[in-house]
Design an enzyme around this catalytic site. Structure first.
Site, short mmCIF file in Angstrom:
data_model
loop_
_atom_site.label_atom_id
_atom_site.label_comp_id
_atom_site.label_asym_id
_atom_site.label_seq_id
_atom_site.Cartn_x
_atom_site.Cartn_y
_atom_site.Cartn_z
N HIS A 165 -7.27 -2.02 -7.13
CA HIS A 165 -6.03 -1.74 -6.40
C HIS A 165 -4.83 -2.21 -7.24
O HIS A 165 -4.32 -1.43 -8.02
CB HIS A 165 -6.11 -2.40 -5.02
CG HIS A 165 -4.99 -2.03 -4.10
ND1 HIS A 165 -5.14 -1.98 -2.73
CD2 HIS A 165 -3.71 -1.69 -4.33
CE1 HIS A 165 -3.98 -1.61 -2.18
NE2 HIS A 165 -3.11 -1.44 -3.14
N HIS A 188 2.20 -1.67 -7.96
CA HIS A 188 1.13 -1.08 -8.76
C HIS A 188 1.55 -1.12 -10.22
O HIS A 188 1.36 -0.14 -10.95
CB HIS A 188 0.84 0.37 -8.31
CG HIS A 188 0.15 0.49 -6.99
ND1 HIS A 188 -0.80 1.45 -6.73
CD2 HIS A 188 0.27 -0.23 -5.85
CE1 HIS A 188 -1.23 1.33 -5.48
NE2 HIS A 188 -0.58 0.32 -4.92
N SER A 224 7.42 2.26 5.55
CA SER A 224 6.41 2.96 4.75
C SER A 224 6.97 4.24 4.13
O SER A 224 7.60 5.05 4.82
CB SER A 224 5.22 3.33 5.65
OG SER A 224 4.21 3.97 4.91
N GLY A 225 6.73 4.42 2.83
CA GLY A 225 6.97 5.70 2.18
C GLY A 225 8.42 6.16 2.14
O GLY A 225 8.68 7.35 1.98
N SER A 232 5.52 -0.71 6.31
CA SER A 232 4.62 -0.45 5.18
C SER A 232 3.17 -0.43 5.62
O SER A 232 2.74 -1.25 6.44
CB SER A 232 4.81 -1.56 4.14
OG SER A 232 3.74 -1.53 3.21
N SER A 233 2.39 0.50 5.05
CA SER A 233 0.97 0.56 5.40
C SER A 233 0.24 -0.72 4.98
O SER A 233 -0.84 -1.01 5.47
CB SER A 233 0.32 1.78 4.76
OG SER A 233 0.53 1.76 3.36
N ASP A 234 0.84 -1.51 4.09
CA ASP A 234 0.22 -2.76 3.63
C ASP A 234 0.63 -3.97 4.47
O ASP A 234 0.35 -5.12 4.08
CB ASP A 234 0.61 -3.02 2.16
CG ASP A 234 0.08 -1.94 1.23
OD1 ASP A 234 -1.12 -1.65 1.30
OD2 ASP A 234 0.87 -1.38 0.45
N ASP A 260 3.90 -20.75 -18.05
CA ASP A 260 5.18 -21.05 -17.39
C ASP A 260 5.18 -20.61 -15.93
O ASP A 260 5.99 -21.11 -15.13
CB ASP A 260 6.33 -20.34 -18.12
CG ASP A 260 6.75 -21.05 -19.41
OD1 ASP A 260 6.41 -22.24 -19.58
OD2 ASP A 260 7.42 -20.42 -20.25
N GLY A 280 5.38 0.24 -3.99
CA GLY A 280 5.61 -1.20 -3.96
C GLY A 280 6.36 -1.57 -2.71
O GLY A 280 7.02 -0.73 -2.09
N ASN A 281 6.25 -2.83 -2.31
CA ASN A 281 6.96 -3.29 -1.13
C ASN A 281 7.09 -4.80 -1.17
O ASN A 281 6.32 -5.50 -1.82
CB ASN A 281 6.25 -2.84 0.16
CG ASN A 281 4.74 -2.99 0.07
OD1 ASN A 281 4.24 -4.11 0.02
ND2 ASN A 281 4.02 -1.88 0.03
N HIS A 336 4.23 -6.63 -3.38
CA HIS A 336 3.08 -5.83 -3.80
C HIS A 336 3.59 -4.70 -4.70
O HIS A 336 4.54 -4.01 -4.35
CB HIS A 336 2.37 -5.24 -2.59
CG HIS A 336 1.30 -4.26 -2.95
ND1 HIS A 336 0.34 -4.52 -3.90
CD2 HIS A 336 1.02 -3.01 -2.48
CE1 HIS A 336 -0.47 -3.47 -4.00
NE2 HIS A 336 -0.08 -2.54 -3.16
N TYR A 345 12.89 -27.97 -17.29
CA TYR A 345 13.42 -26.66 -17.67
C TYR A 345 14.55 -26.29 -16.72
O TYR A 345 14.50 -26.60 -15.54
CB TYR A 345 12.31 -25.61 -17.61
CG TYR A 345 12.75 -24.23 -18.01
CD1 TYR A 345 12.64 -23.80 -19.34
CD2 TYR A 345 13.28 -23.35 -17.07
CE1 TYR A 345 13.04 -22.53 -19.72
CE2 TYR A 345 13.69 -22.07 -17.45
CZ TYR A 345 13.57 -21.67 -18.76
OH TYR A 345 13.97 -20.42 -19.13
#
Lengths: 231, 231, 231, 231
Positions: free
Chosen positions: C169, C97, C45-46, C74-76, C120, C28-29, C95, C227
């Protein structure tokens, strides 16, 4: 404190229940017997686990008479007592409402033996009992619950399959010590969870083959066992 | 601090929600009434649980007027108020979006009574409400939510089935104290999880038999109860 | 430290990912933009979350040039950049998973709107993208991933549905701040879990009615929102 | 202490198993080889994780002879040894009974590749082995378990698919270090959980397309890798 040894063993095992995640709220209890003196210690009814002390444990004899204790024993006491009387060789009984085991009990299905995790603990499916009749429920309900468990084990060895699913209720497990009975109750919940997921993937899955079942059960039990360290 | 007792009871119960895992983010609220003074305390809207103090609780009267408080009350306040007015004998209301109970609410299905864990808390299925009409949603939406709950309990005793599933929304539970209402909300989520797993194993499962339902419910409720310790 | 504010906002949000349970291992990132300066900070990344510092965050401009940082981003990164360029009004992208959202992405299904928890946060189903072509994958893969997200939102307002499921993905979520984007990513996972359970109970369930969707979304968003506490 | 380096690497990885949630009770073990000296360290059988020390690790050679250690090695030792002998390039083996991976093993199904989380670790489905014959189980059971794994990988590269599901049993994973093998075992459980949920939503789901599988696997592995930081 009299009966101190079984009271403390009983306390430690009761406290283990919420730690393992087996038990929500107060939905569980453990009893520990001293078979020579024909007495057992059991959790008091409806007391929160974080308040329990060894002195709170209630001592009853195998005929169901109160021997010692200030508190009312678990409402399931007569079921435990019935198992101590009918399953020689067991010293502890654990009752939980652990969720995946309850699912099989509510579905009215034996828990099938699908793999080695199951075989390591149970030499075959974990059976579900029949429905209690209205008369049985109206009578001495908790004792009758024990009776249908004993009836279900007719022709089976409760030491080879140390647990049962009471229909529309939940699991009981037993063993030679409170720690081992709690471990078995936990293993039961784990294999029930695995079986739920397996049946979701493959509703017509076959049981693990008999030669694998025997191998794994006897790898851990009996004179040929070689799992773990020598005693 | 005025109304201190119900503010503190309300705070403790609100703080219990994230601890039990019933509530994610700020998806839940508890209210506690003082029926004699016809007022209730409720969580302020959208405030994180780790920031709440007893002084943040908002006090309203049974007609919905603000009595005391610096913050805006929960957006669900009118639903709570409707239940206090219509269900005599309750002192606390809990609303959550707990996930398995929500699944039944979203599926539009009553939560069936499949076993003793359910029977111990609810004397029958936990009902789901009908869909609110466009007019009801466009009007006083939260009050109308309370109205459809009350409508659904027509002919039923809300003390025997102390929870409901609002269609496409989620559960409300109630009881004689905030702690008991939170316990009921937790029991509801547990039995909903068990029912999901049971229905996955056996989609045509039958409800637990009526004699078992009565036995377990009245083992814990009413004059013949024998679960727990004497009061 | 230059760009300190967005680096710290980015760090805090990245650290929130494993705490919420949204992210396993390093899956995640989070990125945070400064739209006026047309730059954004992103996780390297990583790198394990427990080793991250604000100084590790990498700063890139909206054209993808490295502005500051010792580590590989990040690779993304190109996916995040594509969203900042095409979705005006967002300042942060998350992002993950997370497992239930991934299940819908892998199944190739939009996440349907089944109840108020969903309403909501998202004004309608959370869409799944089309499969990337071999050419798109062979080319600038992460940029093309952003392109198919933007393509999927053609005619839709990304501020009303602040998340997407990338086919085979997983989810991306976005918002006006890193904290809000993380909250949205968490809400997405929660409603995906609820939807999985709902569909297990009732595979042909209908979406929540439109008048309920509008009510809940606009109770929390826009000029009529009521709210939470007044700003 | 001799062989100290592999004993300590083995201890750290065994202790990681219960922390990750991969392992219940004592259902798991890790071994670490020194391929040049043709020896490996492995967890002793049935010892609780919280009692383990580096000195408890058992050292065996590649022929299965005890080299050093006071305790009986894991009952699964021969399976580990078979993999070290047949899969050149691996230095560590992890065995667990993690629940979702076990579900595929019990269902007798390969774990399909449904998305990028899977592709990042495994270049294709994770295969399930055939059932062992009665003769294989009656013979050197744990060695034969290794043999059917090796047979299943005929024509496949165990470095590209660093895990297997043993039918009616559970997963083994391997890798260049104990930490990486544990990470792979954890990734396997995560993608098995995602696959269970995906198949519940869409039982006839297609695998992720081959161009996406190649892209993600080679983004992290081999000479063209660009995930993470340069070594």
């Amino acid at each position: 404190m009299s009966y101190q040894s079984i009271k403390e063993e009983c306390l430690v095992a009761n406290l283990a229940l919420p730690k393992t995640g087996l038990v929500d709220l107060t939905f569980g209890n453990v009893s520990v017997a001293d078979p020579e003196r024909r007495v057992f210690a059991i959790k008091p009814s409806g007391v929160a686990y974080d308040k329990l002390t060894a002195a709170d444990m209630v001592i009853l004899d195998y005929e169901g008479n109160l021997v010692e204790g200030r508190l009312r024993p678990s409402s399931d006491t007569a079921t435990h007592r019935c198992l101590f009387l009918n399953f020689p060789g067991i010293r502890a009984v654990v009752h939980t409402h652990s969720r995946s085991a309850v699912a099989f009990a509510q579905a009215g299905l034996d828990l099938p033996c699908l793999g080695t995790t199951h075989c390591d603990y149970f030499h075959g499916p974990v059976p579900v009992t029949r429905t209690l009749t209205p008369d049985e429920v109206a009578g001495d309900y908790e004792w009758e619950t024990g009776r249908v468990i004993v009836e279900r084990f007719s022709g089976m060895n409760p030491l080879d399959i140390p647990a049962v699913l009471v229909k529309n209720h939940g699991p009981f497990a037993w063993g030679p010590s409170a720690a081992k009975a709690v471990e078995t109750a936990l293993a039961l919940e784990i294999v029930a969870d695995m079986a739920l997921k397996t049946l979701a993937l493959n509703p017509s899955v076959m049981p693990a083959p008999g030669h694998l079942l025997d191998k794994h059960f006897f790898r851990k039990h009996g004179t040929g066992a070689y799992y773990g360290q020598p005693a």
